[in-house]
Design an enzyme around this catalytic site. Structure first.
Site, PDB file in Angstrom:
ATOM      1  N   CYS A   1      14.878  78.825 -36.677  1.00  0.00           N
ATOM      2  CA  CYS A   1      14.278  77.543 -35.996  1.00  0.00           C
ATOM      3  C   CYS A   1      12.928  77.380 -36.114  1.00  0.00           C
ATOM      4  O   CYS A   1      12.241  77.941 -36.973  1.00  0.00           O
ATOM      5  CB  CYS A   1      14.816  77.898 -34.554  1.00  0.00           C
ATOM      6  SG  CYS A   1      14.675  75.965 -33.560  1.00  0.00           S
TER       7      CYS A   1
ATOM      8  N   ASP B   1      13.916  80.812 -25.857  1.00  0.00           N
ATOM      9  CA  ASP B   1      13.806  79.882 -24.873  1.00  0.00           C
ATOM     10  C   ASP B   1      13.959  80.459 -23.350  1.00  0.00           C
ATOM     11  O   ASP B   1      13.380  80.062 -22.568  1.00  0.00           O
ATOM     12  CB  ASP B   1      14.872  78.855 -25.008  1.00  0.00           C
ATOM     13  CG  ASP B   1      14.771  78.039 -26.191  1.00  0.00           C
ATOM     14  OD1 ASP B   1      14.074  76.968 -25.787  1.00  0.00           O
ATOM     15  OD2 ASP B   1      14.876  78.453 -27.321  1.00  0.00           O
TER      16      ASP B   1
HETATM   17  C1  RUB Z   1      13.676  75.707 -30.275  1.00  0.00           C
HETATM   18  C2  RUB Z   1      13.902  76.897 -30.194  1.00  0.00           C
HETATM   19  C3  RUB Z   1      12.581  78.062 -30.179  1.00  0.00           C
HETATM   20  C4  RUB Z   1      12.072  78.234 -28.760  1.00  0.00           C
HETATM   21  C5  RUB Z   1      10.774  78.882 -28.784  1.00  0.00           C
HETATM   22  O1  RUB Z   1      14.849  75.063 -29.605  1.00  0.00           O
HETATM   23  O2  RUB Z   1      14.976  77.569 -29.946  1.00  0.00           O
HETATM   24  O3  RUB Z   1      12.785  79.137 -30.888  1.00  0.00           O
HETATM   25  O4  RUB Z   1      12.078  76.932 -28.047  1.00  0.00           O
HETATM   26  O5  RUB Z   1       9.896  77.988 -29.175  1.00  0.00           O
HETATM   27  P1  RUB Z   1      14.956  73.343 -29.779  1.00  0.00           P
HETATM   28  P2  RUB Z   1       8.312  78.280 -28.742  1.00  0.00           P
HETATM   29  O6  RUB Z   1      14.470  72.535 -31.065  1.00  0.00           O
HETATM   30  O7  RUB Z   1      16.244  72.889 -29.490  1.00  0.00           O
HETATM   31  O8  RUB Z   1      13.710  72.892 -28.675  1.00  0.00           O
HETATM   32  O9  RUB Z   1       7.833  79.431 -29.539  1.00  0.00           O
HETATM   33  O10 RUB Z   1       7.400  77.031 -29.448  1.00  0.00           O
HETATM   34  O11 RUB Z   1       8.376  78.187 -27.055  1.00  0.00           O
END
Ligand code: RUB
Length: 320
Positions: free
Chosen positions: A143, A212
């Site tokens: 991701c 998340d």
């Molecule tokens: C994004 C996702 C990321 C986390 C962490 O999912 O799963 O791994 O949100 O991101 P989506 P960060 O695209 O559905 O938002 O480290 O930037 O908080």
């Protein structure tokens, strides 16, 4: 983040538009979603027509309720909304002689301090994360996590020779963002179709993904596909870490609340599926603590079982 004014010809004000952008993944990743939530509060205050302090406090509480649930699987957003609006409401209640204008200014000015707290926090995560990266080796990620890219970029800047394998992350392809970002920073990057990661795992040194939500049990909720990645890592004896600032911890999980897994529009997977085909499109999945070697946080790398204790302390201290 995009800013916006009241759209002509529609009823959508800039807060509504921002919330729609969050829902539509124009704002992506837990951190960015949480920052956008703070922005929505600031705009609520700036655009408020409240004539009394009570009305202003009520508007803030209502806005918080809407913002907190715009994406259901985001405790960082909820934790920050609680903290920021509690501060604002206590400013309103605790300064009986201040005018509404003064109170609004105080609430708006607080954003700067808050964002500074967030920047310090991610810099610390990057520092701790970079320390545990191999000096030379392959790191797998999934991701797009701004926290993971901060770690990998820091490791690269510190002189580590890291090759990164990114899963493309269907159906919205957030892995491309990670790949582009890291390639631009000068890292060696390979993007693979999600299930193609298996063949890279044999020579991988570690897996680092974002977060998340983290529960009291130390389980991780992250982009769908993370739990399969954790199992493949374990089968190959590869360490698995999640980069999670402590605000990702969900305090409600201490009472047994389970994280809601957001189910997204089936059209993201297949615009016009043939009759009789059902589509499943969960945004996230849960990875059990037993597959996780540690969480990389702003306070250091902590084992999954210890995260909740460290996080409760941080939540009590606050971001400022
Ligand atoms: C994004 C996702 C990321 C986390 C962490 O999912 O799963 O791994 O949100 O991101 P989506 P960060 O695209 O559905 O938002 O480290 O930037 O908080």
């Amino acid at each position: 983040m995009k800013t916006g004014n009241r759209k002509r010809g529609t009823d959508m004000n800039r807060v509504d538009k921002l919330l729609k952008d969050i829902k539509d993944l124009k704002v992506q990743g837990a951190r960015n979603v949480a920052k956008a939530g703070i922005r929505a509060i600031i705009w609520t205050v700036e655009d408020s027509k409240a004539k009394t302090k009570g009305q202003l406090a009520e508007e803030l509480r209502r806005a918080r309720g809407r913002i907190m649930h715009v994406r259901p699987t985001e405790p960082m957003l909820r934790n920050m909304m609680r903290e920021y609006v509690d501060f604002a409401v206590s400013e309103i209640a605790g300064r009986p002689t201040a005018s509404i204008g003064d109170l609004k200014r105080r609430i708006i000015q607080d954003e700067e301090k808050y964002m500074l707290g967030m920047e310090k926090s991610i810099a610390n995560v990057a520092e701790f994360g970079a320390m545990i990266l191999p000096d030379r080796g392959t790191v797998v990620t999934h991701c797009h996590s701004s926290t993971v890219t901060a770690i990998l970029r820091k490791g690269h800047a510190d002189g580590k020779k890291i090759s990164v394998v990114c899963c493309e992350t269907r159906p919205r392809f957030q892995g491309r963002m990670t790949a582009a970002n890291l390639a631009k920073a000068g890292l060696d990057v390979t993007l693979t179709v999600d299930m193609g990661v298996n063949r890279f795992m044999k020579k991988a040194d570690m897996v680092v993904v974002g977060a998340d939500a983290v529960t009291t049990m130390g389980d991780l909720i992250n982009k769908v596909g993370t739990s399969a990645l954790a199992r493949i890592a374990r089968m190959n004896d590869v360490s698995f870490y999640s980069a999670a600032e402590l605000y990702k911890y969900d305090p409600l999980s201490i009472y047994g609340a389970r994280e809601t897994i957001e189910e997204r529009d089936p059209k993201e997977v297949w615009e016009k599926p043939p009759k009789g085909v059902k589509i499943s499109n969960p945004a996230f999945d849960a990875t059990a603590a037993r597959y996780i070697n540690g969480y990389i946080t702003e306070m250091g790398v902590v084992p999954p079982q210890a995260l909740w204790g460290v996080a409760m302390k941080k939540l009590a201290e606050g971001m400022r």
